[in-house]
Design a protein around this motif. Structure first.
Motif, PDB file in Angstrom:
ATOM      1  N   LEU A  60       0.834  -1.197   0.000  1.00 17.98           N
ATOM      2  CA  LEU A  60       0.000   0.000   0.000  1.00 17.98           C
ATOM      3  C   LEU A  60       0.873   1.253   0.000  1.00 17.98           C
ATOM      4  N   LYS A  61       1.895   1.267   0.824  1.00 19.54           N
ATOM      5  CA  LYS A  61       2.804   2.411   0.895  1.00 19.54           C
ATOM      6  C   LYS A  61       3.440   2.691  -0.467  1.00 19.54           C
ATOM      7  N   ALA A  62       3.813   1.637  -1.196  1.00 20.28           N
ATOM      8  CA  ALA A  62       4.431   1.807  -2.522  1.00 20.28           C
ATOM      9  C   ALA A  62       3.456   2.421  -3.520  1.00 20.28           C
ATOM     10  N   VAL A  63       2.198   2.023  -3.464  1.00 20.59           N
ATOM     11  CA  VAL A  63       1.191   2.601  -4.362  1.00 20.59           C
ATOM     12  C   VAL A  63       0.978   4.068  -4.020  1.00 20.59           C
ATOM     13  N   LEU A  64       0.846   4.374  -2.742  1.00 15.38           N
ATOM     14  CA  LEU A  64       0.674   5.768  -2.321  1.00 15.38           C
ATOM     15  C   LEU A  64       1.861   6.620  -2.762  1.00 15.38           C
ATOM     16  N   LYS A  65       3.060   6.104  -2.580  1.00  8.97           N
ATOM     17  CA  LYS A  65       4.261   6.839  -2.965  1.00  8.97           C
ATOM     18  C   LYS A  65       4.268   7.130  -4.468  1.00  8.97           C
ATOM     19  N   ALA A  66       3.822   6.174  -5.278  1.00  9.48           N
ATOM     20  CA  ALA A  66       3.776   6.372  -6.733  1.00  9.48           C
ATOM     21  C   ALA A  66       2.850   7.522  -7.117  1.00  9.48           C
ATOM     22  N   SER A  70       0.852   9.584   0.925  1.00  9.36           N
ATOM     23  CA  SER A  70       1.391   8.789   2.031  1.00  9.36           C
ATOM     24  C   SER A  70       0.253   8.344   2.957  1.00  9.36           C
ATOM     25  N   PHE A  71       0.607   7.594   3.987  1.00  8.00           N
ATOM     26  CA  PHE A  71      -0.389   7.178   4.974  1.00  8.00           C
ATOM     27  C   PHE A  71      -1.089   8.391   5.599  1.00  8.00           C
ATOM     28  N   ASP A  72      -0.389   9.502   5.725  1.00  9.95           N
ATOM     29  CA  ASP A  72      -0.985  10.713   6.309  1.00  9.95           C
ATOM     30  C   ASP A  72      -2.134  11.257   5.468  1.00  9.95           C
ATOM     31  N   ASP A  73      -2.194  10.877   4.203  1.00 13.23           N
ATOM     32  CA  ASP A  73      -3.213  11.394   3.287  1.00 13.23           C
ATOM     33  C   ASP A  73      -4.438  10.487   3.172  1.00 13.23           C
ATOM     34  N   ILE A  74      -4.412   9.342   3.836  1.00 13.32           N
ATOM     35  CA  ILE A  74      -5.537   8.398   3.769  1.00 13.32           C
ATOM     36  C   ILE A  74      -6.711   8.935   4.575  1.00 13.32           C
ATOM     37  N   VAL A  75      -7.897   8.904   3.964  1.00 13.67           N
ATOM     38  CA  VAL A  75      -9.102   9.346   4.663  1.00 13.67           C
ATOM     39  C   VAL A  75     -10.049   8.190   4.974  1.00 13.67           C
ATOM     40  N   ASP A  76      -9.958   7.092   4.209  1.00 14.45           N
ATOM     41  CA  ASP A  76     -10.894   5.984   4.395  1.00 14.45           C
ATOM     42  C   ASP A  76     -10.174   4.663   4.154  1.00 14.45           C
ATOM     43  N   ILE A  77     -10.370   3.712   5.066  1.00 10.61           N
ATOM     44  CA  ILE A  77      -9.753   2.386   4.974  1.00 10.61           C
ATOM     45  C   ILE A  77     -10.850   1.335   5.032  1.00 10.61           C
ATOM     46  N   PHE A 118      -5.101 -15.351   0.087  1.00  8.22           N
ATOM     47  CA  PHE A 118      -4.599 -14.430   1.105  1.00  8.22           C
ATOM     48  C   PHE A 118      -5.554 -14.430   2.294  1.00  8.22           C
ATOM     49  N   ASP A 119      -5.095 -13.878   3.422  1.00 16.59           N
ATOM     50  CA  ASP A 119      -5.917 -13.813   4.623  1.00 16.59           C
ATOM     51  C   ASP A 119      -6.237 -12.390   5.055  1.00 16.59           C
ATOM     52  N   PHE A 120      -5.670 -11.403   4.345  1.00 16.21           N
ATOM     53  CA  PHE A 120      -5.856  -9.996   4.693  1.00 16.21           C
ATOM     54  C   PHE A 120      -5.722  -9.151   3.437  1.00 16.21           C
ATOM     55  N   GLU A 121      -6.557  -8.126   3.353  1.00 15.87           N
ATOM     56  CA  GLU A 121      -6.487  -7.170   2.245  1.00 15.87           C
ATOM     57  C   GLU A 121      -6.872  -5.792   2.772  1.00 15.87           C
ATOM     58  N   ILE A 122      -6.211  -4.760   2.244  1.00 17.17           N
ATOM     59  CA  ILE A 122      -6.510  -3.389   2.658  1.00 17.17           C
ATOM     60  C   ILE A 122      -6.661  -2.514   1.428  1.00 17.17           C
ATOM     61  N   LYS A 123      -7.764  -1.764   1.383  1.00 22.89           N
ATOM     62  CA  LYS A 123      -7.966  -0.787   0.307  1.00 22.89           C
ATOM     63  C   LYS A 123      -8.270   0.554   0.941  1.00 22.89           C
ATOM     64  N   VAL A 124      -7.872   1.621   0.254  1.00 24.43           N
ATOM     65  CA  VAL A 124      -8.029   2.944   0.835  1.00 24.43           C
ATOM     66  C   VAL A 124      -8.455   3.980  -0.200  1.00 24.43           C
ATOM     67  N   ILE A 125      -8.942   5.080   0.322  1.00 27.83           N
ATOM     68  CA  ILE A 125      -9.132   6.307  -0.452  1.00 27.83           C
ATOM     69  C   ILE A 125      -8.239   7.337   0.236  1.00 27.83           C
ATOM     70  N   ALA A 126      -7.429   8.020  -0.564  1.00 24.52           N
ATOM     71  CA  ALA A 126      -6.521   9.026  -0.019  1.00 24.52           C
ATOM     72  C   ALA A 126      -6.644  10.306  -0.824  1.00 24.52           C
ATOM     73  N   ARG A 127      -6.263  11.385  -0.207  1.00 24.33           N
ATOM     74  CA  ARG A 127      -6.176  12.633  -0.954  1.00 24.33           C
ATOM     75  C   ARG A 127      -4.752  12.748  -1.484  1.00 24.33           C
ATOM     76  N   ILE A 128      -4.604  13.446  -2.580  1.00 24.62           N
ATOM     77  CA  ILE A 128      -3.298  13.687  -3.146  1.00 24.62           C
ATOM     78  C   ILE A 128      -2.925  15.134  -2.837  1.00 24.62           C
ATOM     79  N   PRO A 129      -1.888  15.328  -2.051  1.00 28.06           N
ATOM     80  CA  PRO A 129      -1.526  16.702  -1.669  1.00 28.06           C
ATOM     81  C   PRO A 129      -1.216  17.554  -2.905  1.00 28.06           C
ATOM     82  N   GLN A 130      -1.582  18.820  -2.810  1.00 31.01           N
ATOM     83  CA  GLN A 130      -1.279  19.767  -3.880  1.00 31.01           C
ATOM     84  C   GLN A 130       0.195  20.124  -3.828  1.00 31.01           C
ATOM     85  N   SER A 131       0.818  20.231  -4.987  1.00 29.04           N
ATOM     86  CA  SER A 131       2.223  20.648  -5.057  1.00 29.04           C
ATOM     87  C   SER A 131       2.347  22.113  -4.669  1.00 29.04           C
ATOM     88  N   ASN A 132       3.417  22.439  -4.012  1.00 30.26           N
ATOM     89  CA  ASN A 132       3.648  23.855  -3.637  1.00 30.26           C
ATOM     90  C   ASN A 132       4.378  24.567  -4.736  1.00 30.26           C
TER      91      ASN A 132
END
Length: 132
Positions: A60-66, A70-77, A118-132
């Motif tokens: 999950l972290k690798a997908v977010l990074k792409a 990041s985990f800080d941007d996740i709003v729903d799990i 598998f025995d576990f799966e996690i899906k999320v909705i995250a926001r994508i931070p705006q570039s400065n």
């Protein structure tokens, strides 16, 4: 109709291509991440449950990074568990490590009977931070 803006972690795109889905879809400033499982590099399930959960979080972290998120941007799990009563302690430890500060994201846990080996799966909705 707008085309989907697909996001893939660099090292695992082939696995998604084989199975015919995207790791995540960007829509505006939101990122909808497909369920991530504790798979090894070849896509096979990690047999040790604790390691499988950690791999799911790592994937999950690798997908977010792409997506520059990041985990800080996740709003729903949403998590899926084949044996929730017996797996809960391990899952909570990984979740508490990943989300150690308030406010926590929304979380829904669902017991299921099948996760393709598998025995576990996690899906999320995250926001994508705006570039400065």
């Amino acid at each position: 109709m707008t085309k989907r803006d697909a996001i893939f972690p660099a090292s695992r795109q082939e696995l998604y291509e084989i199975n015919g889905y995207s790791a995540a879809i960007r829509s505006g400033d939101l990122l909808f991440v497909s369920g991530q499982v504790g798979s090894r590099e070849d896509g096979s399930p990690e047999p040790d449950f604790e390691k499988q959960v950690q791999l799911a979080f790592d994937n999950l972290k690798a997908v977010l990074k792409a997506a520059n998120s990041s985990f800080d941007d996740i709003v729903d799990i949403t998590t899926f568990h084949t044996d929730p009563a017996n797996q809960f302690e391990v899952v909570m430890a990984a979740k508490n490590k990943a989300f150690s500060e308030k406010p926590y994201p929304n979380w829904t846990a669902v017991g299921v009977s099948w996760l393709a080996g598998f025995d576990f799966e996690i899906k999320v909705i995250a926001r994508i931070p705006q570039s400065n």
